[in-house]
Design an enzyme around this catalytic site. Structure first.
Site, PDB file in Angstrom:
ATOM      1  N   LEU A 157      -9.708   0.067  -2.003  1.00 49.57           N
ATOM      2  CA  LEU A 157     -10.215   1.400  -2.316  1.00 49.57           C
ATOM      3  C   LEU A 157     -11.327   1.340  -3.356  1.00 49.57           C
ATOM      4  CD1 LEU A 157      -6.958   3.534  -2.188  1.00 49.57           C
ATOM      5  CD2 LEU A 157      -8.541   2.849  -0.374  1.00 49.57           C
ATOM      6  N   LYS A 185       4.829   2.157 -10.373  1.00 53.18           N
ATOM      7  CA  LYS A 185       3.997   3.367 -10.296  1.00 53.18           C
ATOM      8  C   LYS A 185       4.729   4.546 -10.937  1.00 53.18           C
ATOM      9  CE  LYS A 185       0.380   1.598  -8.315  1.00 53.18           C
ATOM     10  NZ  LYS A 185      -0.870   1.467  -9.097  1.00 53.18           N
ATOM     11  N   GLY A 204      -4.445  -3.246 -10.433  1.00 53.37           N
ATOM     12  CA  GLY A 204      -3.041  -3.653 -10.423  1.00 53.37           C
ATOM     13  C   GLY A 204      -2.635  -4.227  -9.086  1.00 53.37           C
ATOM     14  N   VAL A 205      -1.352  -4.600  -9.001  1.00 54.16           N
ATOM     15  CA  VAL A 205      -0.788  -5.101  -7.739  1.00 54.16           C
ATOM     16  C   VAL A 205      -0.568  -3.895  -6.840  1.00 54.16           C
ATOM     17  CG1 VAL A 205       1.215  -6.245  -6.708  1.00 54.16           C
ATOM     18  CG2 VAL A 205       0.329  -7.034  -8.913  1.00 54.16           C
ATOM     19  N   SER A 246       1.362   6.012  -6.071  1.00 54.54           N
ATOM     20  CA  SER A 246       1.587   5.664  -4.667  1.00 54.54           C
ATOM     21  C   SER A 246       2.694   6.518  -4.071  1.00 54.54           C
ATOM     22  CB  SER A 246       1.984   4.191  -4.565  1.00 54.54           C
ATOM     23  OG  SER A 246       2.398   3.890  -3.240  1.00 54.54           O
ATOM     24  N   ARG A 297       3.693   5.934  11.502  1.00 53.44           N
ATOM     25  CA  ARG A 297       3.936   6.417  10.138  1.00 53.44           C
ATOM     26  C   ARG A 297       2.638   6.936   9.505  1.00 53.44           C
ATOM     27  NH1 ARG A 297       3.064   3.562   5.451  1.00 53.44           N
ATOM     28  NH2 ARG A 297       3.984   4.529   3.608  1.00 53.44           N
ATOM     29  N   TYR A 341       7.364  -2.282  -6.784  1.00 59.77           N
ATOM     30  CA  TYR A 341       6.016  -1.714  -6.840  1.00 59.77           C
ATOM     31  C   TYR A 341       6.085  -0.196  -7.088  1.00 59.77           C
ATOM     32  CZ  TYR A 341       1.720   0.182  -4.772  1.00 59.77           C
ATOM     33  OH  TYR A 341       0.578   0.904  -4.523  1.00 59.77           O
TER      34      TYR A 341
END
Ligand code: 15L
Length: 265
Positions: free
Chosen positions: A15, A140, A73-74, A111, A174, A136
């Site tokens: 992104l 967040k 970040g991851v 996320s 999805r 993860y």
């Protein structure tokens, strides 16, 4: 041009690469950071190679910045230590740097995995309790709590974007619900940077899709109006993935494949 200097972290990521040319229209100088190579510095850019876990480096990264878009970040589920370093320690370093340098607004890439253990037959809103679907998502969730504290305590505004799936096109069934086009991503980020009042807001980053899991009514003050939809991709996606196994956790929960990863020890 609304800003003198904007910071984009994670500028080498999926992104970040999309937003790099787009955000230039809104600022005089775009400061770009990542741990990975950012290529050549273009006119109007400042490139900084920074590890988010490096407190001193992050502190100087936010010097002289009017606002930050924090994508760094991851971005996937995985073992705890790298997630902890980049997303938990890194978010703390970023907010401390914002406080010390007087940066008043941050757009934080959260996320959908903060609420990934809600089911695909539920419509939820940012007011519903968090149900992270892994380490993860938990990192967040930490970033959302941290930014709320920095708003309540220090008045630093944050828009937390619970980004769905921002790719060129939806890849599976999805993503017909979770997809956000790059143009809508830009609209969302720019809305959050320019809204008169952001306070501490949580919004799902999603296009105007027909299948809806997330109700963004409470974030209407941000002025984000998505213009794209996953619908034109539906026929092709459904042909590629003809059936859905309703007993598969990946197809039961909103977080999809993230919900069944790990353990990592
Ligand atoms: C995310 O948080 C990931 O960063 C991205 O790569 C996608 O997997 C997205 O979620 C998703 O849920 O589709």
């Amino acid at each position: 041009l609304r800003f003198g200097r904007l910071l984009l972290t994670g500028a080498a990521g999926g992104l970040g690469r999309e937003l790099r040319p787009r955000l230039k229209a809104y600022c005089k100088t775009l400061r770009l950071s990542d741990r990975a190579d950012l290529g050549a510095q273009q006119t109007g850019e400042e490139i900084r190679l920074v590890e988010l876990g490096d407190r001193a480096a992050v502190r100087s990264l936010l010097e002289g910045v009017d606002a930050a878009v924090h994508l760094g970040g991851v971005s996937l589920e995985g073992p705890f230590d790298p997630i902890c370093e980049a997303n938990i320690v890194g978010a703390y370093n970023l907010y401390e740097a914002a406080r010390v340098n007087g940066v008043k607004r941050i757009v934080f890439a959260s996320s959908n995995h903060v609420t990934g253990f809600y089911r695909q037959d539920e419509v939820i809103s940012p007011a519903d309790p968090m149900r992270p679907d892994g380490l993860y998502g938990i990192s967040k969730a930490f970033g959302e709590s941290l930014s709320r504290f920095y708003f309540d305590r220090y008045g630093i505004e944050t828009a937390c974007l619970r980004i769905g799936s921002s790719f060129t096109a939806p890849k599976d069934r999805r993503m017909l619900a979770t997809w956000m086009s790059y143009d809508d991503l830009e609209r969302l980020v720019v809305s959050c940077l320019t809204a008169p009042v952001v306070g501490h807001s949580v919004v799902y980053g999603v296009s105007a899709n027909r299948t809806v899991w997330w109700d963004n009514t409470s974030a209407r003050h941000l002025g984000y109006v998505p213009q794209d939809s996953s619908e034109p991709f539906r026929a092709e996606v459904e042909a590629r993935q003809p059936s859905v196994d309703v007993n598969d956790p990946v197809q039961i929960y909103q977080g999809g494949a993230f919900v069944r990863q790990g353990p990592f020890e």
